[in-house]
Scaffold this motif. Structure first.
Motif, mmCIF file in Angstrom:
data_model
loop_
_atom_site.group_PDB
_atom_site.id
_atom_site.type_symbol
_atom_site.label_atom_id
_atom_site.label_comp_id
_atom_site.label_asym_id
_atom_site.label_seq_id
_atom_site.Cartn_x
_atom_site.Cartn_y
_atom_site.Cartn_z
ATOM 1 N N ILE A 47 -26.997 80.651 -25.355
ATOM 2 C CA ILE A 47 -26.703 81.728 -24.425
ATOM 3 C C ILE A 47 -27.409 80.952 -22.999
ATOM 4 C CG2 ILE A 47 -26.710 83.705 -25.633
ATOM 5 C CD1 ILE A 47 -29.459 84.162 -24.633
ATOM 6 N N PRO A 48 -26.562 81.306 -22.006
ATOM 7 C CA PRO A 48 -27.025 80.519 -20.682
ATOM 8 C C PRO A 48 -28.441 81.042 -20.212
ATOM 9 C CG PRO A 48 -24.880 81.982 -20.391
ATOM 10 C CD PRO A 48 -25.531 82.258 -21.660
ATOM 11 N N PHE A 49 -29.242 80.043 -19.559
ATOM 12 C CA PHE A 49 -30.371 80.331 -19.077
ATOM 13 C C PHE A 49 -30.535 81.686 -18.211
ATOM 14 C CE2 PHE A 49 -34.474 79.780 -16.873
ATOM 15 C CZ PHE A 49 -35.284 79.376 -18.010
ATOM 16 N N GLN A 50 -29.736 82.073 -17.662
ATOM 17 C CA GLN A 50 -29.928 83.385 -16.651
ATOM 18 C C GLN A 50 -30.113 84.569 -17.826
ATOM 19 O OE1 GLN A 50 -27.379 81.163 -16.175
ATOM 20 N NE2 GLN A 50 -25.487 82.390 -16.076
ATOM 21 N N ASP A 143 -33.516 87.151 -24.145
ATOM 22 C CA ASP A 143 -34.414 86.660 -25.147
ATOM 23 C C ASP A 143 -35.555 85.960 -24.652
ATOM 24 O OD1 ASP A 143 -33.040 83.759 -24.950
ATOM 25 O OD2 ASP A 143 -34.246 83.359 -26.473
ATOM 26 N N LEU A 144 -36.479 85.553 -25.160
ATOM 27 C CA LEU A 144 -37.598 85.000 -24.843
ATOM 28 C C LEU A 144 -37.778 83.546 -25.163
ATOM 29 C CD1 LEU A 144 -40.618 85.843 -23.401
ATOM 30 C CD2 LEU A 144 -41.480 85.926 -25.620
ATOM 31 N N VAL A 145 -37.672 82.655 -24.226
ATOM 32 C CA VAL A 145 -37.575 81.322 -24.164
ATOM 33 C C VAL A 145 -38.523 80.731 -25.065
ATOM 34 C CG1 VAL A 145 -37.205 78.801 -23.239
ATOM 35 C CG2 VAL A 145 -36.254 80.939 -22.266
#
Length: 162
Positions: A47-50, A143-145
């Motif tokens: 998923i995109p970082f944003q 989500d938590l990176v």
């Protein structure tokens, strides 16, 4: 050649080595952890970082006591070893069938953010998509990176890593 590792202190409530352990026999590592014993599974970027949240940002959200739902998508046996307070555990495999638990926990708070966590940040990404596909339309779903491993590395060195 030698390698030295630092072990964390024993916790009395640990289900493996605590005062009243409930896991008392060897288990299948791959089935338990969801990855190979080498643990060299590459990080996924689905998923995109944003749509992702750093541990530092999540720490600030917790410190400011901003209302949110933290969904932990690890298997129950992993969740029982360690988890962040107030998190709701629904394993990734069960999430599509148990989406009502998420909706019930959110109640009428339709603008409440949902943050998804797993061990390394790989299972939490598809969980974000599952929530979106099943009509969870809160203010944000992220989500938590790096998951709980990154949380232990960056925020809480006493948080267990397995």
């Amino acid at each position: 050649m030698f390698r030295t590792i630092k072990l964390r202190k024993r916790k009395s409530e640990c289900i493996v080595c605590g005062d009243a352990p409930t896991i008392t026999k060897l288990i299948d590592y791959v089935r338990f952890c969801g990855s190979s014993a080498t643990d060299k599974t590459p990080d996924l970027f689905l998923i995109p970082f944003q749509e992702r949240l750093t541990c530092d940002t999540y720490k600030k959200i917790r410190e400011e006591r901003k209302p949110h739902l933290l969904l932990d998508v690890r298997e129950k046996v992993q969740f029982d070893i360690c988890s962040l307070p107030s998190s709701l555990n629904i394993p990734l495999k069960a999430l599509p069938d148990e989406i009502e638990k998420v909706k019930t926990r959110l109640g009428n708070n339709t603008d409440q953010p949902v943050y998804v966590v797993c061990r390394r940040g790989n299972d939490s990404q598809p969980a974000v998509r599952i929530l979106q596909e099943h009509g969870i339309t809160t203010g944000e779903i992220k989500d938590l990176v790096g998951g709980l491993d990154r949380w232990a590395d960056r925020i809480d060195p006493d948080f267990p890593k397995y």
